[in-house]
Structures are given as C-alpha cells and as structure tokens.
Design a protein around this motif. Structure first.
Motif, short mmCIF file in Angstrom:
data_model
loop_
_atom_site.label_atom_id
_atom_site.label_comp_id
_atom_site.label_asym_id
_atom_site.label_seq_id
_atom_site.Cartn_x
_atom_site.Cartn_y
_atom_site.Cartn_z
N SER A 69 0.84 -1.15 -0.04
CA SER A 69 -0.01 0.25 0.03
C SER A 69 0.75 1.29 0.21
CB SER A 69 -1.09 0.05 1.10
OG SER A 69 -1.84 -1.14 1.25
N ALA A 70 1.95 1.34 0.69
CA ALA A 70 3.08 2.40 0.57
C ALA A 70 3.44 2.54 -0.81
CB ALA A 70 4.13 1.82 1.79
N GLY A 71 3.97 1.68 -1.47
CA GLY A 71 4.17 1.45 -2.91
C GLY A 71 3.25 2.21 -3.60
N LEU A 72 2.08 1.85 -3.78
CA LEU A 72 0.96 2.35 -4.55
C LEU A 72 0.68 3.81 -4.01
CD1 LEU A 72 -1.39 2.15 -6.68
CD2 LEU A 72 -2.86 1.27 -4.58
N LEU A 73 0.56 4.18 -2.83
CA LEU A 73 0.58 5.35 -2.42
C LEU A 73 1.53 6.56 -3.00
CD1 LEU A 73 -0.94 7.92 -0.71
CD2 LEU A 73 0.35 7.13 1.26
N PHE A 74 2.73 6.06 -2.85
CA PHE A 74 4.12 6.64 -3.61
C PHE A 74 3.86 6.89 -4.92
CE2 PHE A 74 8.18 6.61 -5.56
CZ PHE A 74 8.67 7.59 -5.12
N VAL A 75 3.54 5.87 -5.80
CA VAL A 75 3.38 6.05 -7.40
C VAL A 75 2.19 6.77 -7.45
CG1 VAL A 75 2.74 4.57 -9.19
CG2 VAL A 75 4.48 3.68 -7.67
N ARG A 119 -1.16 -5.53 -7.49
CA ARG A 119 -0.47 -5.98 -6.36
C ARG A 119 -1.22 -5.76 -5.02
NH1 ARG A 119 4.13 -7.94 -4.30
NH2 ARG A 119 5.08 -6.99 -2.66
N VAL A 120 -1.93 -4.68 -4.81
CA VAL A 120 -2.54 -4.12 -3.52
C VAL A 120 -3.90 -4.86 -3.27
CG1 VAL A 120 -3.53 -2.45 -2.23
CG2 VAL A 120 -1.15 -1.93 -3.31
N VAL A 121 -4.55 -5.24 -4.49
CA VAL A 121 -5.97 -5.77 -4.53
C VAL A 121 -5.85 -7.29 -4.24
CG1 VAL A 121 -7.65 -6.66 -5.94
CG2 VAL A 121 -6.98 -4.46 -6.17
N ALA A 128 -12.54 3.90 -14.48
CA ALA A 128 -13.12 4.29 -13.19
C ALA A 128 -13.74 3.08 -12.64
CB ALA A 128 -14.27 5.13 -13.59
N ALA A 129 -14.15 2.13 -12.97
CA ALA A 129 -14.56 0.88 -12.59
C ALA A 129 -13.52 0.23 -11.95
CB ALA A 129 -15.33 -0.09 -13.47
N PHE A 130 -12.32 -0.02 -12.41
CA PHE A 130 -11.04 -0.52 -11.54
C PHE A 130 -10.66 0.19 -10.61
CE2 PHE A 130 -6.43 -0.59 -11.40
CZ PHE A 130 -6.27 -2.03 -11.48
N TYR A 131 -10.72 1.42 -10.64
CA TYR A 131 -10.15 2.07 -9.43
C TYR A 131 -11.22 2.12 -8.19
CZ TYR A 131 -6.00 3.70 -11.93
OH TYR A 131 -4.80 3.71 -12.59
N PHE A 132 -12.48 2.17 -8.69
CA PHE A 132 -13.59 2.09 -7.66
C PHE A 132 -13.38 0.52 -7.06
CE2 PHE A 132 -16.18 5.39 -9.61
CZ PHE A 132 -16.17 6.28 -8.43
N TYR A 133 -13.18 -0.35 -7.70
CA TYR A 133 -13.09 -1.78 -7.23
C TYR A 133 -11.80 -1.98 -6.48
CZ TYR A 133 -12.97 -6.75 -7.22
OH TYR A 133 -12.98 -8.09 -6.69
N ALA A 134 -10.71 -1.43 -6.91
CA ALA A 134 -9.43 -1.31 -6.12
C ALA A 134 -9.47 -0.81 -4.66
CB ALA A 134 -8.40 -0.92 -6.92
N ALA A 149 -2.54 2.26 3.63
CA ALA A 149 -3.85 1.94 2.75
C ALA A 149 -4.87 3.11 2.84
CB ALA A 149 -4.46 0.57 2.93
N VAL A 150 -4.94 3.76 3.90
CA VAL A 150 -5.80 4.76 3.97
C VAL A 150 -5.56 5.98 3.09
CG1 VAL A 150 -6.41 6.77 5.67
CG2 VAL A 150 -6.24 4.48 6.45
N GLY A 151 -4.21 6.40 2.90
CA GLY A 151 -3.89 7.22 1.81
C GLY A 151 -3.96 6.64 0.40
#
Length: 217
Positions: free
Chosen positions: A12-18, A52-54, A95-101, A122-124
């Motif tokens: 989740s930290a990696g996704l937030l950074f990206v 990866r986060v999902v 949009a659907a992908f990001y809502f699902y993630a 994951a909050v961020g």
C-alpha cells in the motif's frame, strides 16, 4: 531495510508513493507526444501497483485483473484506431477498476480489529484510488457531454486530465476550490456523489483506523 524490501512488505505504501508521484509528473506529460506516451506508460505502472495491492485484500482478484486487461486491450486498439466510443469505454472501465481497487482496500482495512502499518498506508492509497476513479468518471462525463466542466481560464475548452484530477482531489477532500466548475446536471451529480463519498470515507474508515491505533497504544 531497502526501499524495495519495504514496499514488498507494505504494498500500500508503494501504491501511495506511485500515485503521489503521478500528481507531480502529470503536468509535465500533457503537452507533447512523448509526454503523452510516458503518461500511458506511467498509467500501466499504476495499474500494476493497484493489482498488487488488491491481492492483499480479501476480495476476489480476478475481477480487477479482467478490468485491467480490458483497459489495456482497448487502450492499445484506441492508439491504432482512435474512436470516441473506445474513449468512453476506456474511461468508464478505468473508473470501475479504481473503484473496485478502492473497495478491495477498504475491505482489507476493515477485515480485522488491528491497525497495521500497511493498513495505515492503505488509508492514503484508498483516497488516491477514489480520486483517480472519480477523475475518470469526470472524463467520461466530459466525453459524453462536452462542456460539462468550465474554468476561469479558457472556459470553453475541454478540461485536461490534470484539471479533472485536481477537481476530484479538491472535491473528495472537501476543500472545494472553485476555479473548475461542473455546469451540466450530470457533472454536478457526479461531484455531489464524490462529496458524499469523501465525507463517508473519513467518517467510517479513517476514524475507525484512528480509533484502533489509539486502542492499540
């Protein structure tokens, strides 16, 4: 501990950074053909990090994989044979992908009674995923109904991705800066829904994790 190892332990930290890196890089990518190519490549990185986060969440990952593959396939076809219909489909599927993630991360954060370090990241990450999702909805709205959004500068022009992402961040956070304004009923409805989602996210998810962190201490 190396940064790569840390991100493996806390995806989740990696996704937030990206995602936050994208906010800084996108303004430099919109003006040239090379920049738009890099924009597309960076979008693939974001999709990969989100997938990866999902996988860390208790939800089924095949839905996210299917949505990501559809986005990639349609985006490739749209490069070879540009079409307004394809652009509409890509925007709504992204949009659907990001809502699902985002929903998967929320399920991950609420699956137990412990607030781990990865869940705090994951909050961020969830906030950025929701902002991206609504920005893609705004893109779809603008493609479907040109002139849905106006601004102080060049009010008649179509709004760029960065402008719509800016609107999404300010709406979701409740800041509500008014230099980009929804002017059609559909655009205003989407903005109102995002405002509601931002309030409920803070009230139900963020406050819960803060409470669990306090109890743990």
């Amino acid at each position: 501990m190396s940064p790569i190892t840390y991100i493996r332990l806390h995806p989740s930290a990696g996704l937030l950074f990206v995602q936050l890196l994208g906010v800084l890089l996108y303004p430099w990518m919109e003006g040239t053909a090379l920049g738009r190519a890099l924009f597309g490549a960076f979008g693939l990185v974001v999709l990969g990090m989100a997938l990866r986060v999902v996988k860390r969440s208790p939800t089924q990952t095949w839905v996210a994989v299917l949505l990501a593959l559809l986005v990639l396939a349609l985006s490739s076809i749209n490069i070879l044979m540009p079409s307004p219909v394809l652009e509409w489909l890509i925007a709504i599927l992204e949009a659907a992908f990001y809502f699902y993630a985002a929903a998967s991360l929320i399920a991950y954060m609420t699956a137990d009674q412990h607030a781990t370090t990865d869940e705090l990241y994951a909050v961020g990450a969830t906030f950025t995923l929701l902002a991206w999702a609504f920005a893609h909805l705004f893109t779809f709205c603008q493609l479907l109904l040109p002139g849905s959004f106006t601004a102080m500068l060049e009010p008649q022009a179509a709004r760029t991705w960065m402008e719509l992402l800016f609107l999404s961040f300010t709406t979701l956070s409740g800041v509500g800066l008014g230099d980009i304004v929804p002017v059609t009923p559909m655009a205003r409805s989407l903005v109102m829904i995002e405002e509601f989602a931002g309030v409920m996210y803070l009230a139900l998810v963020v406050s819960r994790l803060i409470g669990l962190s306090v109890i743990k201490r």
